[in-house]
Design a protein around this motif. Structure first.
Motif: not given
Length: 118
Positions: A44, A59-60, A86-87
């Motif tokens: 990503e 965006d995240s 989630e990182d």
């Protein structure tokens, strides 16, 4: 040619700073990027920065991560604040490295693992 460093284990809400240093025969470096890949996921795109210092963010991570570079040191940084589980991923740097006015290619650094515990 590119070496990423700075990963580690951090609790949720914590911070880390990643570095990506380019070495070797370098004429100039164009856009530099950070990507990440979590287990079982595709790689990503996270953020990029132009040679002039203009940043862009996925965006995240927008509002939590800050990308910067030092052209004199051929180094890019990623300051990561308010980290979330989630990182968690292996973070890779990527850059177009020019060895001459018209000669260059993209390089990938070896990843650095970031683990965020909840």
């Amino acid at each position: 040619q590119l070496q990423a460093s700075g990963g580690g284990l951090v609790q949720a809400g914590g911070s880390l700073r990643l570095s990506c240093a380019a070495s070797g025969s370098i004429f100039s470096i164009g856009v530099m990027n950070w990507y990440r890949q979590a287990p079982g996921n595709q790689r990503e795109w996270v953020a990029s920065i132009t040679s002039g210092g203009s940043p862009n963010y996925g965006d995240s991570v927008k509002g939590r991560f800050t990308i910067s570079r030092d052209n004199g040191k051929h180094t890019m940084y990623l300051r990561m604040n308010n980290l979330k589980p989630e990182d968690t991923a292996v973070y890779y740097c990527n850059a177009e490295v020019m060895v001459g006015p018209n000669t260059g290619r993209p390089y990938w650094g070896e990843g650095t693992l970031v683990t965020v515990s909840s």
